[in-house]
Scaffold this motif. Structure first.
Motif, PDB file in Angstrom:
ATOM      1  N   TYR A 130      -0.875   4.766  -1.424  1.00 18.12           N
ATOM      2  CA  TYR A 130      -0.631   5.686  -0.311  1.00 18.12           C
ATOM      3  C   TYR A 130       0.805   6.193  -0.285  1.00 18.12           C
ATOM      4  O   TYR A 130       1.263   6.682   0.743  1.00 18.12           O
ATOM      5  CB  TYR A 130      -0.966   5.003   1.018  1.00 18.12           C
ATOM      6  N   ASP A 179       0.830  -1.213   0.000  1.00 15.99           N
ATOM      7  CA  ASP A 179       0.000   0.000   0.000  1.00 15.99           C
ATOM      8  C   ASP A 179       0.860   1.256   0.000  1.00 15.99           C
ATOM      9  O   ASP A 179       0.560   2.227  -0.707  1.00 15.99           O
ATOM     10  CB  ASP A 179      -0.931   0.019   1.209  1.00 15.99           C
ATOM     11  N   LEU A 180       1.936   1.261   0.796  1.00 16.73           N
ATOM     12  CA  LEU A 180       2.799   2.454   0.863  1.00 16.73           C
ATOM     13  C   LEU A 180       3.635   2.628  -0.405  1.00 16.73           C
ATOM     14  O   LEU A 180       4.134   3.717  -0.666  1.00 16.73           O
ATOM     15  CB  LEU A 180       3.721   2.383   2.077  1.00 16.73           C
ATOM     16  N   ASP A 204       4.169   8.460  -0.951  1.00 15.05           N
ATOM     17  CA  ASP A 204       4.539   9.871  -1.010  1.00 15.05           C
ATOM     18  C   ASP A 204       5.742   9.961  -1.945  1.00 15.05           C
ATOM     19  O   ASP A 204       6.738   9.270  -1.729  1.00 15.05           O
ATOM     20  CB  ASP A 204       4.908  10.374   0.388  1.00 15.05           C
TER      21      ASP A 204
END
Length: 156
Positions: free
Chosen positions: A101, A96-97, A103
């Motif tokens: 999600y 997910d990161l 950045d």
């Protein structure tokens, strides 16, 4: 894990990833050998197999270390005084990161053959990096080592 006992890990490839890579290199060298006459038949083996081994070693060269008041991943370093929240992640959370999600300013060292990871928040006003996302085989141990070393560096 005490500050005197630093955390160290190498993100090397699993042995089972070396086998198919070397087998593919050998198969490619065999294909070249079929079309090459005379002494040139072994050149493909002499070139492809060592290049494959060096490439596999290079993929697993990344080292993670928590010691001497720093968290180091390969050549990147962050003093532990700038470390915020440390979160161990399962493979799905890491996914997910890395995806929806993520950045774009995050520092990521991700190895697809290693499922879990650790997310380390960066609390340095001068650094635009919001967090580090680092693959690790032992996320709980790494997170504990970072937390304990950060507490020890603040206390001492």
């Amino acid at each position: 894990m005490a500050p005197n006992n630093p955390y160290r890990e190498r993100l090397s490839l699993s042995w089972w990833l070396w086998l198919p890579a070397v087998a593919v290199a050998a198969a490619l060298a065999a294909e070249v050998k079929l079309g090459a006459p005379g002494a040139a038949t072994w050149i493909a083996y002499l070139v492809l197999l060592p290049l494959t081994l060096v490439g596999l070693w290079w993929l697993g060269r990344i080292r993670i270390e928590v010691s001497n008041g720093e968290f180091r991943v390969d050549d990147a370093r962050i003093p532990l005084r700038y470390v915020g929240e440390v979160t161990p992640l399962a493979a799905a959370d890491k996914h997910d990161l890395l995806g929806p999600y993520s950045d774009p300013e995050a520092f990521v060292v991700q190895r697809p053959w290693i499922g879990p990871a650790v997310r380390v928040e960066v609390r340095d006003e001068a650094d635009p990096t919001p967090y580090w996302l680092i693959s690790t085989r032992r996320p709980e141990a790494l997170a504990d080592a970072i937390r304990q070393a950060a507490q020890a560096s603040m206390a001492g």
